[in-house]
Design an enzyme around this catalytic site. Structure first.
Site, PDB file in Angstrom:
ATOM      1  N   THR A  34       2.625  -9.585   1.202  1.00  0.00           N
ATOM      2  CA  THR A  34       2.456  -9.858  -0.233  1.00  0.00           C
ATOM      3  C   THR A  34       3.311 -11.019  -0.694  1.00  0.00           C
ATOM      4  OG1 THR A  34       1.890  -7.577  -0.668  1.00  0.00           O
ATOM      5  CG2 THR A  34       2.704  -8.822  -2.524  1.00  0.00           C
ATOM      6  N   TYR A  47      -4.967  -8.420  -5.386  1.00  0.00           N
ATOM      7  CA  TYR A  47      -4.482  -9.626  -4.702  1.00  0.00           C
ATOM      8  C   TYR A  47      -4.806  -9.516  -3.217  1.00  0.00           C
ATOM      9  CZ  TYR A  47      -0.641  -6.922  -2.699  1.00  0.00           C
ATOM     10  OH  TYR A  47       0.099  -6.006  -1.982  1.00  0.00           O
ATOM     11  N   THR A 113       5.365  -5.441   3.287  1.00  0.00           N
ATOM     12  CA  THR A 113       6.269  -4.285   3.162  1.00  0.00           C
ATOM     13  C   THR A 113       5.688  -3.024   3.792  1.00  0.00           C
ATOM     14  OG1 THR A 113       5.315  -3.736   1.007  1.00  0.00           O
ATOM     15  CG2 THR A 113       7.276  -5.180   1.034  1.00  0.00           C
ATOM     16  N   ASP A 114       4.365  -2.968   3.984  1.00  0.00           N
ATOM     17  CA  ASP A 114       3.753  -1.723   4.478  1.00  0.00           C
ATOM     18  C   ASP A 114       4.338  -1.293   5.822  1.00  0.00           C
ATOM     19  OD1 ASP A 114       0.290  -2.126   3.295  1.00  0.00           O
ATOM     20  OD2 ASP A 114       2.199  -1.769   2.271  1.00  0.00           O
ATOM     21  N   LYS A 186       9.879   2.755   3.350  1.00  0.00           N
ATOM     22  CA  LYS A 186       9.149   2.436   2.121  1.00  0.00           C
ATOM     23  C   LYS A 186       8.772   3.758   1.476  1.00  0.00           C
ATOM     24  CE  LYS A 186       5.304  -0.276   0.237  1.00  0.00           C
ATOM     25  NZ  LYS A 186       4.221  -1.265   0.502  1.00  0.00           N
ATOM     26  N   GLU A 307      12.668  25.858  16.376  1.00  0.00           N
ATOM     27  CA  GLU A 307      11.607  26.885  16.456  1.00  0.00           C
ATOM     28  C   GLU A 307      10.745  26.702  17.706  1.00  0.00           C
ATOM     29  OE1 GLU A 307      10.438  26.564  11.913  1.00  0.00           O
ATOM     30  OE2 GLU A 307       9.372  28.227  12.876  1.00  0.00           O
TER      31      GLU A 307
HETATM   32  N1  DGL Z   1      -0.853  -5.657   2.562  1.00  0.00           N
HETATM   33  C1  DGL Z   1       0.488  -5.116   2.380  1.00  0.00           C
HETATM   34  C2  DGL Z   1       1.417  -5.724   3.466  1.00  0.00           C
HETATM   35  O1  DGL Z   1       1.189  -6.868   3.852  1.00  0.00           O
HETATM   36  C3  DGL Z   1       1.018  -5.441   1.039  1.00  0.00           C
HETATM   37  C4  DGL Z   1       2.352  -4.866   0.775  1.00  0.00           C
HETATM   38  C5  DGL Z   1       3.433  -5.912   0.633  1.00  0.00           C
HETATM   39  O2  DGL Z   1       3.581  -6.849   1.453  1.00  0.00           O
HETATM   40  O3  DGL Z   1       4.249  -5.715  -0.280  1.00  0.00           O
HETATM   41  O4  DGL Z   1       2.343  -5.021   3.892  1.00  0.00           O
END
Ligand code: DGL
Length: 350
Positions: A34, A47, A113-114, A186, A307
């Site tokens: 992003t 986006y 971020t993913d 995250k 367990e």
């Molecule tokens: N498509 C997601 C990624 O590239 C968007 C999330 C982001 O980068 O904040 O991880």
């Protein structure tokens, strides 16, 4: 807008006038995400990630030149949901070249971020340098109102330039915070402060272009890691199966049938699984597929011989690693050993 443009031009001119060489040499490797995304309109949430290149990112933050001598390269330009083993191996090898053969003082990786937490942990186990390696991204696209990418990129270069970040392993730099590769997660789908450091919290923070460390990692990483990808072109196949009430055994059966080398279970509670899934896991382990028990719970360890009698079935307990990070450690562990007790020891150390 004219004032801002004049300010940026002046900042750039001043930065260029500063003596070269008095500043750290930082390489930025862009992978997309992003931070390189473009939204339809600055106010829209729609986006596409991985649209703008590294020079556009750098042009948006000329103040970076006050921190370091910075240059960059575009490794890939993808949404990080498409991050994969091939890019990970290429990225680790490239970082090791930059830091050990090309005289750079630090590296910043811009990333979606993913899966940033996964790439950070993979690099934590495969980078062979004590120099700072900092991942940065953004939750808002590059042209959004109050885009968070420029500040995150500036802070990441500050961290990569900071002696305080040496020897800390790979770090993520988001929202003024520094997060350790092993514990970073995250936690929110859209908030800018989505990243947290788990029960141990953040490892440090960036303020006014300075890195301040609050703690040090207590697990092996980077130069103390036994894992080496320099001669590897592919990783063992490890999948994740999600646990829930009355779970179907079909996903685990499918991974076994597809010849996966390991399976991580995102189990319920302390890494428990539904009886039908348990039966498949026991048979899979007997056939040579390494089973790792982890948990879908966001916090808390998955304990050995709790367990589930791991010693009896030769299952590995993921301890402090969530399923997505347990998968990464199991993939790398399987490049070294198939012995469940040796793998369990690696989970205790990394
Ligand atoms: N498509 C997601 C990624 O590239 C968007 C999330 C982001 O980068 O904040 O991880």
């Amino acid at each position: 807008m004219r004032t801002l443009k004049h300010f940026m031009a002046l900042a750039l001119a001043l930065a260029m006038a500063l003596p070269i060489g008095a500043k750290p040499k930082i390489r930025i490797i862009a992978t997309g995400g992003t931070i390189a995304g473009v939204s339809v309109t600055s106010a829209s949430t729609a986006y596409t990630a991985g649209q703008v290149g590294i020079q556009t990112l750098l042009d948006a933050v000329p103040q970076i030149l006050n921190l370091a001598d910075v240059d960059g390269e575009q490794l890939v330009n993808i949404g990080s949901q498409d991050m994969n083993d091939e890019v990970w191996i290429k990225l680790a090898k490239r970082i090791n070249e930059i830091l050990n053969d090309e005289g750079y003082d630090g590296v910043v990786v811009t990333h979606g971020t993913d899966t940033m937490e996964e790439t950070a942990y993979f690099l934590n186990l495969t980078v062979k340098s004590e120099k700072p390696v900092i991942l940065a991204g953004s939750m808002r696209p590059s042209n959004a109102i109050s885009a968070d990418g420029p500040a995150n990129l500036y802070n990441a270069v500050a961290a990569a330039s900071s002696p305080a970040c040496r020897g800390m392993g790979v770090l993520c730099c988001m929202n003024n915070q520094l997060l350790d590769a092993k514990t970073v997660i995250k936690t929110h789908t859209i908030d800018c402060d989505t990243f947290e450091g788990g029960p141990s919290g953040i490892i440090g923070y960036i303020y006014n272009g300075e890195a301040h460390m609050l703690q040090t990692p207590n697990n092996k990483h980077t130069v103390n890691s036994v894992f080496d990808v320099s001669k590897i072109s592919r990783l063992p196949k490890v999948g994740i199966v999600y646990g829930y009430a009355n779970a179907s055994p079909i996903p685990m059966q499918a991974l076994v049938a597809a010849g996966f080398d390991g399976i991580v279970l995102a189990g319920v509670g302390d890494g428990n699984f539904y009886k039908d899934v348990f039966d498949v896991a026991v048979k899979a382990q007997e056939s040579g597929v390494q089973i790792v028990r982890s948990s879908r719970c966001p916090t808390g360890p998955t304990c050995l011989n709790s367990e589930v009698e791991d010693s009896k079935y030769h299952f590995v307990a993921s301890l402090d690693l969530n399923p997505q990070k347990a998968r990464i450690l199991l993939m790398l562990a399987l490049t070294k050993t198939h012995d469940w007790q040796e793998i369990q020891q690696l989970f205790k150390e990394y």
